[in-house]
Design an enzyme around this catalytic site. Structure first.
Site, mmCIF file in Angstrom:
data_model
loop_
_atom_site.group_PDB
_atom_site.id
_atom_site.type_symbol
_atom_site.label_atom_id
_atom_site.label_comp_id
_atom_site.label_asym_id
_atom_site.label_seq_id
_atom_site.Cartn_x
_atom_site.Cartn_y
_atom_site.Cartn_z
ATOM 1 N N HIS A 1 0.589 -1.124 -0.318
ATOM 2 C CA HIS A 1 0.225 0.113 -0.303
ATOM 3 C C HIS A 1 1.166 1.666 -0.114
ATOM 4 O O HIS A 1 1.683 1.123 1.002
ATOM 5 C CB HIS A 1 -1.251 0.027 1.176
ATOM 6 C CG HIS A 1 -1.654 1.133 1.302
ATOM 7 N ND1 HIS A 1 -1.525 2.270 2.431
ATOM 8 C CD2 HIS A 1 -3.131 0.992 0.728
ATOM 9 C CE1 HIS A 1 -2.776 3.171 2.275
ATOM 10 N NE2 HIS A 1 -3.333 2.329 1.475
ATOM 11 N N ASP B 1 -1.067 -1.199 -4.221
ATOM 12 C CA ASP B 1 -2.392 -0.323 -3.763
ATOM 13 C C ASP B 1 -1.888 0.708 -4.167
ATOM 14 O O ASP B 1 -1.877 1.756 -2.888
ATOM 15 C CB ASP B 1 -3.292 -0.985 -2.062
ATOM 16 C CG ASP B 1 -3.790 -2.392 -2.891
ATOM 17 O OD1 ASP B 1 -3.690 -2.749 -3.883
ATOM 18 O OD2 ASP B 1 -4.342 -2.842 -1.448
ATOM 19 N N HIS C 1 -35.590 -18.339 26.125
ATOM 20 C CA HIS C 1 -34.415 -18.500 25.034
ATOM 21 C C HIS C 1 -33.626 -19.963 24.955
ATOM 22 O O HIS C 1 -33.588 -20.766 23.656
ATOM 23 C CB HIS C 1 -32.978 -17.568 24.898
ATOM 24 C CG HIS C 1 -33.120 -16.086 23.964
ATOM 25 N ND1 HIS C 1 -32.235 -15.508 23.485
ATOM 26 C CD2 HIS C 1 -34.481 -15.470 24.178
ATOM 27 C CE1 HIS C 1 -33.278 -14.059 23.416
ATOM 28 N NE2 HIS C 1 -34.091 -14.189 24.107
#
Lengths: 428, 428
Positions: A106, A126, A324
C-alpha cells in the site's frame, strides 16, 4: 443472494426459476450484488500495523501471513516499503513465501514509492491519494488535475511492470462526487485493476455506501474495493452494503485493528457473509481457524479479544433467558444464525440464574438421566430462581440441586422434597 | 438530517431554502427520518441482565439506573417482575426513585405478567411475543390468531391502567411480512403506544431494516421501537437505518451487553448519531458520562472494556501513520469525526514508530520548544524510523532523541549530529 445455482440438474426447468428462499436475503437475487462472490484483502499487516499497539517483527509478520493464508484470504496487504528499511525487506520476505494469497503493498501515489514497491516483488500495488477537500487543504494540498495526472503516471508504470494495480481515494465520503467519478473514470480507462473507496474517518453509513458504490459501478468496468473504518460502528454493515451494490473486494484486519478503533474485522465480516451465503463462505475460507488467527494477533499487539467479539467472544454462543434456552434446546436455529460447530466453537445454555426457565432445567435433568417429571422440573426451577436471586449458581450448583431433588424424591414423599433441598450457603 | 432550522431569522428567505450542507448526510432532509429526534430505551437492566456474566444486586441496579438517568436516556427497561421475586421488587424500587427517565418492564404477552407489571408501579410495559415460524414451531407453538387476540387483551388491560404499552414481535425479520403487518395494524388500531421490531437473532442487515420499517411506517400511526442483536455486526447500522426509515425509539445497553454478544451499544449508537446530528445528541445526552457508566457496568459484569470500543476504547483517538498525524495536527477534522473533548476524552498522536512522518515529529519539536528546522525534523525522523524498526519508541524515548539532537546541534557541526545521537539500546 444464494450461490450460482447448479443448472446441471435440468430435469425440471421450473425448479431453476424458483425464487431463492432464505429468511435473510431478498427473494429474487440482484445480478449486481456480490455478496456471493466477494474477495478479502486482509490488511492486518498494513492497516493493522497502524494500530496504536502494533509493532510486528519480521518473524511475527511471517507467522500472521501464513496463518491468514491458511484461512484462505485472497490477498495480503503490507505496509509500504517506503515506510522504513524493515518494511521494505518484509515486503520482499513475504512475497517470497510462496503463499496462495496474492501479496500487495500500500503506497502513496508517487513514482518513488511505486518503484520501491516493484523492487520488492509484490504481486500488486495499492495506490492511494486523498481527494477530500479536507485532505487537499490540510494534508497534501494538491488539486484534482495534479492528482489525476500523477495517478495516470503511477498506474501506467505499475501496469508496465506486469503488476496488479489499485487506485484508491482517501476519505472518499467527504470528497466531491464529480471529482471522485471523474478520477475513477480516468484510471479505469487506462486499465487500472481496481478502484478503491475508503471511509478513512468512519463517517459513512450503509445507505450512503450503497448509493456511492452503485453509482460508481455504472461508471467503471474494473473491480471495486472498499475500506471502512469503524469509529461509528458501521464498518461491517458498510462492507455488506458495498457488496450488495456491486463492490468486489473488502479490506479487513484481524480483530479490526487499525488507526483509532480500526476497520472491518475479518471475523465479523465472515459472520455477516456466512449469514448471507453460508456455502460460499464455508467452501472458500477455513472458518475453524478464526480463533487461532485472532489469538496470534491479539498476542502480538497485546490486547484481549473483546468479550463481545464476533464468533469468538466468550459469550457469542451462550444462551441465558429461559425462553431462549427452551427454544434453543428444541432447535438451535431459533436463536442462532451462526452454527458454532462451523467455527469450531461450542454452544452453552446457562441455567443457574433468576431468568432461567423450566424447559432449560428439564433438558439438564435429561442430560443427567435423572428421570424427573415436568412437574418436578417446574418445582426445581422455582427453587433455582429463589436461590439465584441471592447469587448466581454454577452449573455444578444446579447439578447438586437436581441430584438432591432426585434422591429426596426416591426416599421420601413428594411434598416434603423442596424442604430437604440444600440452602444456597451449602452450595458454595 | 440536520436539526429543524431556526426560521426566526427571516432577513433572508433564500437562506432558509438552502439545502443542508453536511458531508455525512443527504443534501435534502427526508421528513420521515428521525435521526434528529430519536429516543433511547436503555435496556442494560433487562437485555443486559441476559448477558452471560450479569448478576445485578438491587443496589447495583439502582446505581446503574441513576447513572443512566444522569446521562439523559429517555427510558429504562427492567427485567420482567415475573422472572423472580427480586425482579419484582426491583421494578418497584426503581419506579420509586423519582428518575427523569420513564421506567418500563419487559414481559411476555400474558395477562398474569401484565398484572404483576402494573402492581410494581412502572410507567409502561413492553410486551413481547414471538411471531416467526421458527418460534411458533419451537418456542410457544401458538398461531397468529391466538397471538392477536392475546395481544389485544393484554394491551387493552395495560392501557386501562393508564400505562404506556408497547407491543413487539420477536425475531421479526424471520416472520411472515403479512402476519407482521396484520398484527401491528390490529394493535395500532386499539391505541398501542409503540410497536416493536426485534432482530432477536442478529440476522438483519440495514437495507432490510430500512425497507421493513418504511413499510411499517405506512401501516401504523404509533411510535416504532427497534431492537437489534449484534451477532453479525450490524446492530448500530441497523438502528441508524431504522431511524432513517422512520423508527422513533432504539433499544441499547451499556457496552451492548445482552444475550450472546449483545445488542446496539449505547456508546456506539451515540457516536453514530453524533455524526448525523451533533447538536441534537450533545444537547440531549451528557456525553461526558459515557466512560463512567461503562466502567460501572463493566465492573458489575466483570468484563474489560474492549480495546476497540467506540469512544472509550483506549485507542479510539490515537493517530499513528505519518500522513494521518500530519493532517490531524493541521486540522483534527481531517481524520476525526468525533471531537474527543465532547466525550471528555483526549487525542494522542503517536510518533515513535516506523510509520511516523516528519510533520508529526516537527509538531513534537514545537511542543518541546526546541526550535529545530524542517531539515532537522526530517533528519531526526529518519533516525526514529531506523531505531523503531528494531523496537517501538515511547514518547519519552523520542523526546530524549530530540533533546540530544538539539544539544548536539548547539555544540557541534550539523553534519556530525546524527552520529552523536544515542543508539536504541541506550534508550531503554
Amino acid at each position: 443472494m444464494a450461490p450460482p445455482r447448479d443448472t446441471s440438474d435440468t430435469t425440471s426447468t421450473e425448479r431453476v426459476r424458483e425464487p431463492i428462499v432464505s429468511p435473510y436475503m431478498p427473494k429474487y437475487p440482484d445480478p449486481m450484488s456480490n455478496v456471493s462472490k466477494f474477495k478479502i484483502i486482509e490488511s492486518t499487516l498494513r492497516e493493522g500495523e497502524q494500530f496504536a499497539n502494533a509493532f510486528f517483527s519480521t518473524e511475527k509478520k511471517v507467522e500472521i501471513a501464513k496463518a491468514l493464508d491458511e484461512m484462505g484470504v485472497d490477498y495480503l496487504e503490507l505496509t509500504s516499503p517506503a515506510a522504513s528499511e524493515q518494511s521494505y525487506n518484509d515486503c520482499k520476505t513475504i512475497s517470497n513465501l510462496g503463499l496462495n494469497a496474492k501479496i500487495l503493498t500500500h503506497t502513496r501515489c508517487h513514482m518513488d514509492d511505486a518503484k520501491l514497491a516493484i523492487e520488492t516483488g509484490v504481486d500488486g500495488v495499492d495506490v492511494v491519494i486523498g481527494t477530500s477537500s479536507y485532505l487537499r487543504e490540510f494534508s497534501h494540498g494538491k488539486d484534482m488535475e495534479y492528482i489525476t495526472s500523477k495517478a495516470i503516471e503511477v498506474i501506467t508504470y505499475i501496469k508496465e511492470q506486469g503488476k496488479e494495480v489499485r487506485f484508491s481515494t482517501e476519505d472518499s465520503f467527504r470528497s466531491d462526487l464529480v471529482d471522485l467519478l471523474s478520477i475513477y473514470k480516468a484510471v479505469d480507462k487506462i486499465g487500472v485493476n481496481r478502484v478503491g473507496i475508503a471511509d478513512t474517518v468512519g463517517c459513512a453509513n450503509p445507505r450512503q455506501v450503497y448509493e456511492l458504490v452503485r453509482t460508481l459501478r455504472s461508471v467503471v468496468n474494473c473491480d471495486i474495493e472498499c475500506h471502512f473504518h469503524n469509529d461509528t460502528g458501521c464498518a461491517i454493515a458498510n462492507a455488506y452494503a458495498a457488496l450488495e451494490a456491486g463492490a468486489t473486494h473488502i479490506d479487513t484486519s484481524v480483530l479490526g485493528i487499525g488507526e483509532r478503533n480500526g476497520i472491518t474485522p475479518l471475523g465479523g465480516l465472515l459472520a455477516r457473509m456466512y449469514t448471507a451465503d453460508k456455502a460460499y463462505v464455508k467452501n472458500k475460507y477455513d472458518l475453524t481457524k478464526i480463533r487461532d488467527v485472532e489469538n496470534i494477533v491479539a498476542d502480538a499487539v497485546d490486547v484481549t479479544v473483546p468479550f463481545n467479539n464476533y464468533i469468538t467472544g466468550y459469550c457469542a454462543f451462550t444462551h441465558k433467558a429461559g425462553i431462549h434456552a427452551k427454544a434453543i434446546l428444541n432447535n438451535p436455529s431459533t436463536y442462532e444464525i451462526l452454527d458454532p460447530t462451523d467455527f469450531n466453537q461450542s454452544r452453552y445454555v446457562s441455567i443457574g440464574h433468576r431468568l432461567t426457565g423450566w424447559n432449560a432445567v428439564k433438558n439438564r435433568i435429561e442430560q443427567l438421566k435423572l428421570g424427573l417429571t415436568d412437574e418436578d422440573a417446574k418445582q426445581v426451577t422455582q427453587k433455582i430462581k429463589e436461590l439465584a436471586d441471592i447469587r448466581p449458581l454454577s452449573l455444578e450448583n444446579v447439578d447438586v440441586l437436581l441430584r438432591q431433588y432426585h434422591s429426596a424424591k426416591e426416599t421420601s414423599s413428594h411434598l416434603s422434597i423442596l424442604q430437604s433441598v440444600v440452602n444456597p450457603d451449602q452450595l458454595a
